[in-house]
Design a protein around this motif. Structure first.
Motif, PDB file in Angstrom:
ATOM      1  N   UNK A   1      -6.403  15.252  -4.517  1.00 19.17           N
ATOM      2  CA  UNK A   1      -7.561  15.093  -3.632  1.00 19.17           C
ATOM      3  C   UNK A   1      -8.240  13.755  -3.872  1.00 19.17           C
ATOM      4  N   UNK A   2      -8.434  13.393  -5.146  1.00 17.04           N
ATOM      5  CA  UNK A   2      -9.079  12.121  -5.476  1.00 17.04           C
ATOM      6  C   UNK A   2      -8.233  10.954  -4.986  1.00 17.04           C
ATOM      7  N   UNK A   3      -6.921  11.011  -5.239  1.00 18.59           N
ATOM      8  CA  UNK A   3      -6.030   9.932  -4.811  1.00 18.59           C
ATOM      9  C   UNK A   3      -6.014   9.795  -3.295  1.00 18.59           C
ATOM     10  N   UNK A   4      -6.029  10.919  -2.597  1.00 17.75           N
ATOM     11  CA  UNK A   4      -6.021  10.878  -1.133  1.00 17.75           C
ATOM     12  C   UNK A   4      -7.312  10.294  -0.588  1.00 17.75           C
ATOM     13  N   UNK A   5      -8.440  10.698  -1.168  1.00 14.37           N
ATOM     14  CA  UNK A   5      -9.734  10.165  -0.735  1.00 14.37           C
ATOM     15  C   UNK A   5      -9.786   8.659  -0.960  1.00 14.37           C
ATOM     16  N   UNK A   6      -9.310   8.223  -2.116  1.00 14.81           N
ATOM     17  CA  UNK A   6      -9.291   6.784  -2.397  1.00 14.81           C
ATOM     18  C   UNK A   6      -8.431   6.044  -1.378  1.00 14.81           C
TER      19      UNK A   6
ATOM     20  N   UNK B   1       0.832  -1.204   0.000  1.00 13.85           N
ATOM     21  CA  UNK B   1       0.000   0.000   0.000  1.00 13.85           C
ATOM     22  C   UNK B   1       0.865   1.252   0.000  1.00 13.85           C
ATOM     23  N   UNK B   2       1.911   1.262   0.824  1.00 11.37           N
ATOM     24  CA  UNK B   2       2.796   2.423   0.893  1.00 11.37           C
ATOM     25  C   UNK B   2       3.495   2.662  -0.439  1.00 11.37           C
ATOM     26  N   UNK B   3       3.905   1.583  -1.110  1.00 16.98           N
ATOM     27  CA  UNK B   3       4.573   1.709  -2.406  1.00 16.98           C
ATOM     28  C   UNK B   3       3.648   2.315  -3.446  1.00 16.98           C
ATOM     29  N   UNK B   4       2.426   1.795  -3.494  1.00 15.16           N
ATOM     30  CA  UNK B   4       1.444   2.322  -4.445  1.00 15.16           C
ATOM     31  C   UNK B   4       1.117   3.776  -4.123  1.00 15.16           C
ATOM     32  N   UNK B   5       1.002   4.104  -2.839  1.00 16.70           N
ATOM     33  CA  UNK B   5       0.694   5.473  -2.434  1.00 16.70           C
ATOM     34  C   UNK B   5       1.769   6.448  -2.899  1.00 16.70           C
TER      35      UNK B   5
ATOM     36  N   UNK C   1      -2.991  16.215 -19.182  1.00 18.18           N
ATOM     37  CA  UNK C   1      -4.113  15.468 -19.762  1.00 18.18           C
ATOM     38  C   UNK C   1      -4.139  14.040 -19.228  1.00 18.18           C
ATOM     39  N   UNK C   2      -2.992  13.376 -19.215  1.00 23.22           N
ATOM     40  CA  UNK C   2      -2.926  11.993 -18.730  1.00 23.22           C
ATOM     41  C   UNK C   2      -3.177  11.924 -17.224  1.00 23.22           C
ATOM     42  N   UNK C   3      -2.735  12.943 -16.502  1.00 28.20           N
ATOM     43  CA  UNK C   3      -2.984  12.971 -15.062  1.00 28.20           C
ATOM     44  C   UNK C   3      -4.482  13.111 -14.791  1.00 28.20           C
ATOM     45  N   UNK C   4      -5.162  13.896 -15.609  1.00 32.63           N
ATOM     46  CA  UNK C   4      -6.607  14.035 -15.474  1.00 32.63           C
ATOM     47  C   UNK C   4      -7.320  12.719 -15.774  1.00 32.63           C
ATOM     48  N   UNK C   5      -6.814  11.985 -16.768  1.00 34.34           N
ATOM     49  CA  UNK C   5      -7.393  10.675 -17.067  1.00 34.34           C
ATOM     50  C   UNK C   5      -7.212   9.714 -15.891  1.00 34.34           C
ATOM     51  N   UNK C   6      -6.025   9.743 -15.281  1.00 36.91           N
ATOM     52  CA  UNK C   6      -5.786   8.883 -14.131  1.00 36.91           C
ATOM     53  C   UNK C   6      -6.706   9.256 -12.970  1.00 36.91           C
ATOM     54  N   UNK C   7      -6.953  10.547 -12.792  1.00 33.42           N
ATOM     55  CA  UNK C   7      -7.893  10.983 -11.754  1.00 33.42           C
ATOM     56  C   UNK C   7      -9.289  10.430 -12.021  1.00 33.42           C
ATOM     57  N   UNK C   8      -9.675  10.391 -13.286  1.00 37.73           N
ATOM     58  CA  UNK C   8     -10.978   9.807 -13.642  1.00 37.73           C
ATOM     59  C   UNK C   8     -11.024   8.327 -13.298  1.00 37.73           C
ATOM     60  N   UNK C   9      -9.940   7.608 -13.604  1.00 36.71           N
ATOM     61  CA  UNK C   9      -9.893   6.182 -13.272  1.00 36.71           C
ATOM     62  C   UNK C   9      -9.987   5.970 -11.756  1.00 36.71           C
ATOM     63  N   UNK C  10      -9.360   6.856 -10.990  1.00 40.42           N
ATOM     64  CA  UNK C  10      -9.393   6.714  -9.543  1.00 40.42           C
ATOM     65  C   UNK C  10     -10.794   7.003  -8.990  1.00 40.42           C
ATOM     66  N   UNK C  11     -11.535   7.891  -9.654  1.00 45.56           N
ATOM     67  CA  UNK C  11     -12.934   8.104  -9.265  1.00 45.56           C
ATOM     68  C   UNK C  11     -13.731   6.814  -9.450  1.00 45.56           C
ATOM     69  N   UNK C  12     -13.514   6.151 -10.582  1.00 45.30           N
ATOM     70  CA  UNK C  12     -14.175   4.867 -10.801  1.00 45.30           C
ATOM     71  C   UNK C  12     -13.709   3.834  -9.770  1.00 45.30           C
ATOM     72  N   UNK C  13     -12.444   3.936  -9.358  1.00 41.93           N
ATOM     73  CA  UNK C  13     -11.918   2.991  -8.375  1.00 41.93           C
ATOM     74  C   UNK C  13     -12.613   3.140  -7.026  1.00 41.93           C
TER      75      UNK C  13
END
Length: 338
Positions: A186-191, A8-12, A26-38
């Motif tokens: 923010x999205x990554x932290x919430x996840x 978990x720490x490594x992924x974080x 643009x790619x960072x925004x796409x990753x944020x979208x994927x994390x919302x789905x996650x």
């Protein structure tokens, strides 16, 4: 304990530090979208993987959270009525919209609204001991009904087109790269927080009771517990996660519409959880990110054939690895240690 938390720490570190530094906006925004789905997938993993409740209508709760945030963003634009209301001939702001001028109310409704609906639905359904395919079909019907309702209320919800053209979030320009980077963090932290909290819940006494209800509901009832209450609480928690994900999704992507919360998107999320591994919370998160990335990558090359590739991927995983990607990784790990 350290070894257990090392993955978990490594992924974080990768998600919170490396990704913002290495990916273009643009790619960072796409990753944020994927994390919302996650985040939605994490809730599905809790309800389905741990609780045995195959919910095919999480798009409803995702959409409620998204529309709550979209209403707030529209009201912060100033200049009177939102643009789609002007086009629809609405002359006065509907009373339903007025409280959403407050960000606290909007965020509260994004989470508590879906949870309240889940509590009501769960109480009615689980008390009648509805489960299995019947529960799945019921949640799927709820998603279809919600789409019809939203499309029919053109002046209230934007109809088929939904809501878009958001410019400002808490005083920050959404078009700025710095704002999008902040949203990603923010999205990554919430996840990350939700994952840790959900893992703690699963490992608790309540989590063991939830698994017991999944594996033998009648036996749990005979022991004096209330399976309906256990399942309703879990269903409500998963709905709240989906609503929060929808609220985060809107400023990240810039749109919310009925097409994002109907039957098909709900099914795609369930497929993603199955591909990742529904019995592991990490599998649900991984499946959502992998499927989101695959959809983007394949649709850029095979716009007309993505759905066939998605179906083939699902069949392949379910045939060769019924426990998903996490199951394959676990088998490889055991093979190396033996």
């Amino acid at each position: 304990m350290i070894r257990r938390n090392l993955p978990f720490a490594t992924v974080a570190v990768i998600v919170l530090v490396a990704a913002p530094l290495l990916l273009e906006p643009f790619r960072l925004s796409l990753l944020a979208k994927y994390l919302c789905y996650a985040i939605v997938a994490l809730g599905i993993g809790l309800a389905w993987g741990q609780g045995g409740m195959l919910t095919l209508g999480q798009g409803v709760f995702f959409g409620l959270g998204g529309y709550s945030m979209a209403m707030y963003l529209k009201l912060t634009e100033g200049g009177g009525l939102p643009d789609f209301m002007v086009w629809s001939g609405v002359e006065e702001l509907p009373a339903l919209w007025v409280p959403f001028a407050s960000p606290v109310f909007a965020l509260g409704m994004a989470v508590l609204g879906p949870m309240a609906i889940a509590v009501i639905l769960g109480t009615l359904v689980f008390r009648q001991r509805v489960r299995g395919a019947y529960f799945a079909i019921l949640t799927q019907a709820l998603a279809a009904a919600m789409v019809i309702l939203l499309v029919g209320q053109q002046g209230l919800t934007g109809g088929t087109n939904g809501m878009t053209n958001f410019f400002d979030l808490f005083g920050q320009d959404l078009a700025e790269d710095s704002t999008q980077r902040g949203l990603y963090l923010a999205v990554a932290s919430v996840l990350g927080v939700l994952y840790l909290a959900t893992r703690q819940l699963v490992n608790s006494r309540y989590g063991r009771l939830l698994v017991a209800v999944r594996d033998g509901e009648d036996r749990v009832r005979f022991l004096g517990y209330d399976p309906a209450l256990v399942k309703t609480v879990t269903f409500a928690v998963s709905a709240g996660m989906a609503g929060l994900a929808g609220a985060l999704f809107v400023p990240v992507v810039g749109i919310i519409s009925p097409a994002l919360l109907g039957v098909v998107p709900s099914l795609e999320l369930v497929v993603a959880v199955a591909v990742g591994g529904r019995h592991a919370l990490a599998g649900a998160v991984l499946g959502a990110v992998v499927m989101g990335y695959a959809q983007t990558a394949f649709s850029e090359q095979f716009a007309d054939g993505w759905l066939y590739l998605q179906g083939a991927l699902f069949i392949l995983v379910m045939t060769l690895a019924p426990k998903g990607i996490i199951g394959v990784a676990e088998r490889l790990r055991r093979a190396r240690t033996t």
